[in-house]
Write a protein that holds these residues in place. Structure first.
Motif, PDB file in Angstrom:
ATOM      1  N   VAL A 156      21.216  65.185  46.689  1.00 26.49           N
ATOM      2  CA  VAL A 156      20.597  63.932  47.103  1.00 26.49           C
ATOM      3  C   VAL A 156      19.097  64.039  46.837  1.00 26.49           C
ATOM      4  O   VAL A 156      18.449  64.985  47.283  1.00 26.49           O
ATOM      5  N   ALA A 157      18.572  63.090  46.089  1.00 28.23           N
ATOM      6  CA  ALA A 157      17.135  63.066  45.800  1.00 28.23           C
ATOM      7  C   ALA A 157      16.652  61.622  45.826  1.00 28.23           C
ATOM      8  O   ALA A 157      17.251  60.750  45.195  1.00 28.23           O
ATOM      9  N   ASN A 158      15.614  61.371  46.568  1.00 32.03           N
ATOM     10  CA  ASN A 158      15.024  60.027  46.671  1.00 32.03           C
ATOM     11  C   ASN A 158      16.054  58.970  47.066  1.00 32.03           C
ATOM     12  O   ASN A 158      16.027  57.844  46.557  1.00 32.03           O
ATOM     13  N   GLY A 159      17.008  59.350  47.923  1.00 36.69           N
ATOM     14  CA  GLY A 159      18.007  58.401  48.397  1.00 36.69           C
ATOM     15  C   GLY A 159      19.178  58.177  47.456  1.00 36.69           C
ATOM     16  O   GLY A 159      20.016  57.328  47.701  1.00 36.69           O
ATOM     17  N   PHE A 160      19.245  58.913  46.355  1.00 36.02           N
ATOM     18  CA  PHE A 160      20.336  58.790  45.388  1.00 36.02           C
ATOM     19  C   PHE A 160      21.188  60.054  45.399  1.00 36.02           C
ATOM     20  O   PHE A 160      20.686  61.147  45.655  1.00 36.02           O
ATOM     21  N   VAL A 209      35.206  58.583  31.983  1.00 38.06           N
ATOM     22  CA  VAL A 209      36.047  57.478  31.526  1.00 38.06           C
ATOM     23  C   VAL A 209      37.272  58.097  30.876  1.00 38.06           C
ATOM     24  O   VAL A 209      37.156  58.855  29.910  1.00 38.06           O
ATOM     25  N   ARG A 210      38.444  57.804  31.430  1.00 32.21           N
ATOM     26  CA  ARG A 210      39.701  58.318  30.893  1.00 32.21           C
ATOM     27  C   ARG A 210      40.750  57.222  30.944  1.00 32.21           C
ATOM     28  O   ARG A 210      40.907  56.551  31.960  1.00 32.21           O
ATOM     29  N   SER A 211      41.433  57.068  29.857  1.00 30.12           N
ATOM     30  CA  SER A 211      42.508  56.071  29.763  1.00 30.12           C
ATOM     31  C   SER A 211      42.041  54.687  30.198  1.00 30.12           C
ATOM     32  O   SER A 211      42.774  53.968  30.879  1.00 30.12           O
ATOM     33  N   GLY A 212      40.798  54.363  29.873  1.00 32.47           N
ATOM     34  CA  GLY A 212      40.275  53.045  30.211  1.00 32.47           C
ATOM     35  C   GLY A 212      39.791  52.900  31.635  1.00 32.47           C
ATOM     36  O   GLY A 212      39.306  51.840  32.018  1.00 32.47           O
ATOM     37  N   SER A 213      39.903  53.956  32.454  1.00 33.27           N
ATOM     38  CA  SER A 213      39.420  53.909  33.839  1.00 33.27           C
ATOM     39  C   SER A 213      38.095  54.645  33.937  1.00 33.27           C
ATOM     40  O   SER A 213      37.913  55.705  33.343  1.00 33.27           O
ATOM     41  N   ARG A 214      37.183  54.073  34.685  1.00 36.71           N
ATOM     42  CA  ARG A 214      35.866  54.685  34.892  1.00 36.71           C
ATOM     43  C   ARG A 214      35.781  55.137  36.344  1.00 36.71           C
ATOM     44  O   ARG A 214      36.120  54.389  37.252  1.00 36.71           O
ATOM     45  N   TYR A 215      35.327  56.381  36.550  1.00 38.04           N
ATOM     46  CA  TYR A 215      35.180  56.890  37.911  1.00 38.04           C
ATOM     47  C   TYR A 215      34.069  57.936  37.935  1.00 38.04           C
ATOM     48  O   TYR A 215      33.581  58.372  36.898  1.00 38.04           O
ATOM     49  N   HIS A 216      33.659  58.327  39.134  1.00 41.97           N
ATOM     50  CA  HIS A 216      32.578  59.294  39.314  1.00 41.97           C
ATOM     51  C   HIS A 216      33.096  60.489  40.113  1.00 41.97           C
ATOM     52  O   HIS A 216      33.913  60.329  41.023  1.00 41.97           O
ATOM     53  N   VAL A 217      32.595  61.677  39.761  1.00 42.58           N
ATOM     54  CA  VAL A 217      32.938  62.902  40.480  1.00 42.58           C
ATOM     55  C   VAL A 217      31.648  63.644  40.798  1.00 42.58           C
ATOM     56  O   VAL A 217      30.622  63.458  40.142  1.00 42.58           O
ATOM     57  N   LEU A 218      31.700  64.500  41.814  1.00 42.24           N
ATOM     58  CA  LEU A 218      30.546  65.320  42.155  1.00 42.24           C
ATOM     59  C   LEU A 218      30.508  66.543  41.247  1.00 42.24           C
ATOM     60  O   LEU A 218      31.557  67.031  40.820  1.00 42.24           O
ATOM     61  N   PRO A 219      29.315  67.053  40.934  1.00 44.14           N
ATOM     62  CA  PRO A 219      29.223  68.253  40.101  1.00 44.14           C
ATOM     63  C   PRO A 219      29.916  69.429  40.773  1.00 44.14           C
ATOM     64  O   PRO A 219      29.882  69.581  41.989  1.00 44.14           O
TER      65      PRO A 219
END
Length: 41
Positions: free
Chosen positions: A9-13, A20-30
């Motif tokens: 977390v830096a500056n509130g972000f 993006v896989r098989s047309g789906s977009r998602y986010h994961v943590l490092p």
């Protein structure tokens, strides 16, 4: 399989990886697999 992750977390972000896989977009943590001899911390 032991794994480790991080929440950065830096500056509130929050850092995330966009995927993006098989047309789906998602986010994961490092993170990733813990190699022999490494500590989770």
């Amino acid at each position: 399989m032991p794994r480790a992750g991080v929440i950065l977390v830096a500056n509130g972000f929050v850092a995330a990886i966009e995927r993006v896989r098989s047309g789906s977009r998602y986010h994961v943590l490092p993170g990733g697999q813990i190699e022999p001899g490494e500590e989770p911390a």
